[in-house]
Scaffold this active site. Structure first.
Site, short mmCIF file in Angstrom:
data_model
loop_
_atom_site.label_atom_id
_atom_site.label_comp_id
_atom_site.label_asym_id
_atom_site.label_seq_id
_atom_site.Cartn_x
_atom_site.Cartn_y
_atom_site.Cartn_z
N ASN A 49 82.44 -88.19 -38.08
CA ASN A 49 82.61 -89.64 -37.95
C ASN A 49 82.78 -90.24 -39.36
O ASN A 49 81.90 -90.12 -40.20
CB ASN A 49 81.35 -90.21 -37.26
CG ASN A 49 81.39 -91.71 -37.09
OD1 ASN A 49 82.37 -92.36 -37.44
ND2 ASN A 49 80.31 -92.26 -36.57
N PHE A 50 83.92 -90.88 -39.59
CA PHE A 50 84.19 -91.45 -40.92
C PHE A 50 83.44 -92.77 -41.14
O PHE A 50 83.44 -93.31 -42.24
CB PHE A 50 85.69 -91.69 -41.11
CG PHE A 50 86.53 -90.43 -41.24
CD1 PHE A 50 85.99 -89.17 -41.03
CD2 PHE A 50 87.88 -90.52 -41.60
CE1 PHE A 50 86.78 -88.02 -41.15
CE2 PHE A 50 88.67 -89.38 -41.74
CZ PHE A 50 88.12 -88.14 -41.51
N LYS A 51 82.87 -93.32 -40.07
CA LYS A 51 82.14 -94.61 -40.11
C LYS A 51 82.95 -95.66 -40.87
O LYS A 51 84.18 -95.66 -40.83
CB LYS A 51 80.75 -94.40 -40.71
CG LYS A 51 79.91 -93.45 -39.86
CD LYS A 51 78.43 -93.65 -40.01
CE LYS A 51 77.69 -92.78 -39.01
NZ LYS A 51 76.25 -92.87 -39.07
N ALA A 100 78.33 -87.41 -40.29
CA ALA A 100 79.14 -88.36 -41.07
C ALA A 100 78.92 -88.16 -42.57
O ALA A 100 79.71 -87.51 -43.25
CB ALA A 100 78.81 -89.79 -40.66
N SER A 101 77.81 -88.71 -43.09
CA SER A 101 77.64 -88.80 -44.55
C SER A 101 77.67 -87.45 -45.26
O SER A 101 78.14 -87.36 -46.39
CB SER A 101 76.35 -89.56 -44.88
OG SER A 101 75.25 -88.99 -44.21
N GLU A 111 71.42 -88.38 -30.98
CA GLU A 111 71.25 -88.72 -32.41
C GLU A 111 70.06 -89.66 -32.57
O GLU A 111 70.15 -90.84 -32.21
CB GLU A 111 72.48 -89.47 -32.93
CG GLU A 111 73.74 -88.66 -32.98
CD GLU A 111 74.75 -89.24 -33.97
OE1 GLU A 111 75.47 -88.45 -34.56
OE2 GLU A 111 74.79 -90.47 -34.16
N HIS A 169 77.85 -95.37 -29.98
CA HIS A 169 77.18 -94.90 -31.20
C HIS A 169 75.99 -95.82 -31.48
O HIS A 169 76.03 -97.02 -31.15
CB HIS A 169 78.16 -94.92 -32.38
CG HIS A 169 77.61 -94.19 -33.55
ND1 HIS A 169 76.73 -94.78 -34.43
CD2 HIS A 169 77.78 -92.92 -33.97
CE1 HIS A 169 76.39 -93.89 -35.35
NE2 HIS A 169 77.01 -92.76 -35.10
N ILE A 216 69.63 -90.94 -38.96
CA ILE A 216 71.04 -91.13 -39.31
C ILE A 216 71.17 -91.55 -40.77
O ILE A 216 70.48 -92.46 -41.22
CB ILE A 216 71.70 -92.18 -38.37
CG1 ILE A 216 71.82 -91.60 -36.96
CG2 ILE A 216 73.06 -92.61 -38.90
CD1 ILE A 216 72.36 -92.58 -35.92
N GLY A 267 71.81 -86.58 -39.93
CA GLY A 267 71.34 -85.83 -41.10
C GLY A 267 71.92 -84.45 -41.29
O GLY A 267 71.56 -83.74 -42.22
O1 G3P Z 1 78.05 -90.33 -35.99
C1 G3P Z 1 77.34 -89.47 -36.80
C2 G3P Z 1 76.12 -90.04 -37.33
O2 G3P Z 1 75.56 -91.16 -36.78
C3 G3P Z 1 75.23 -89.21 -38.13
O3 G3P Z 1 75.35 -89.72 -39.41
O4 G3P Z 1 75.39 -89.61 -41.81
O5 G3P Z 1 73.42 -88.76 -40.54
O6 G3P Z 1 75.54 -87.50 -40.48
P1 G3P Z 1 74.89 -88.84 -40.64
#
Ligand code: G3P
Length: 228
Positions: A11-13, A204-205, A143, A95, A148, A183
């Protein structure tokens, strides 16, 4: 375009690191890694970048959200058919950063199916995961919101909750593909997620904000490959 398992969905957010050409670069890296490892990598760019990215890569491109409306007199919403026309083959729904009420999740899944879009519906706990599976999305991604963006992986910080979520999802609807996210930042996090009976991860991150997104994706995809 094959939706094989396990899957890695990125997810590129709304990170600046994923806007426009930068997002395209990440998507191209995903395509190279996917070709190299045979692992399906779904990219989920910001809506204005879907057409640019979908026209230049073969990996599946999903939208971050759709609105559950029919075509017509609405303003500022995202029509599933417009997403499909831009080249997306699926969409995230619900989401944690874009939550919907259950009735709208149901409508959004139905509208996505009408537009021939696959659906990854997110959930915030095992019980909500089960409710969502009753609505028959293609994938359900558990999630925990508190993890997150922290870099603390759900698959190592909450193994028992992931197991419970997968168990409830499968009990309600074994056709839904269980994923987990939050995470996830390393190959080991991906391995741990798959060992907990998920069929892949949503993240994402860990990739979008990495110094070298391709290297992280490669490590994750190789880890996923080793579970086969
Ligand atoms: O959509 C993926 C997300 O909500 C998780 O974010 O940055 O923790 O990988 P992250």
């Amino acid at each position: 375009m094959k939706f094989t398992l396990p899957v890695i969905a990125v997810n590129f957010k709304t990170y600046l690191e994923s806007v426009g050409e930068k997002g395209l670069k990440i998507a191209k890296a995903a395509q190279e890694v996917s070709t190299d490892t045979g692992i399906c990598i779904i990219v989920i760019p910001q809506q204005p970048d879907i057409r640019l990215i979908a026209s230049q890569v073969d990996v599946p491109v999903f939208a971050q959200h759709i609105d559950p409306f029919k075509a017509g007199s609405h303003t500022g919403y995202i029509l599933p058919e417009a997403i499909a026309d831009a080249g997306a083959t699926g969409t995230l729904i619900n989401h944690s950063e874009h939550r919907l009420i259950l009735a709208d999740i149901d409508d959004a899944i139905r509208r996505a199916k009408e537009a021939k879009l696959k659906t990854i519906v997110c959930s915030n706990n095992p019980e909500v995961s089960a409710s969502i599976c009753a609505l028959s999305p293609d994938y359900c991604a558990y999630e925990p919101p508190e993890l997150i963006g922290t870099g603390i992986s759900v698959s190592t910080a909450q193994p028992e909750v992931v197991l419970k979520a997968v168990e409830l999802m499968q009990k309600v609807n074994s056709d839904v593909i269980p994923l987990c996210g939050a995470g996830i930042s390393t190959g080991d996090d991906v391995t741990a997620a798959i060992k907990l009976k998920t069929r892949g991860v949503l993240l994402a991150s860990g990739v979008v904000k990495a110094k070298e997104p391709k290297a992280v994706l490669q490590e994750m995809a190789e880890a996923a490959q080793k579970t086969l």
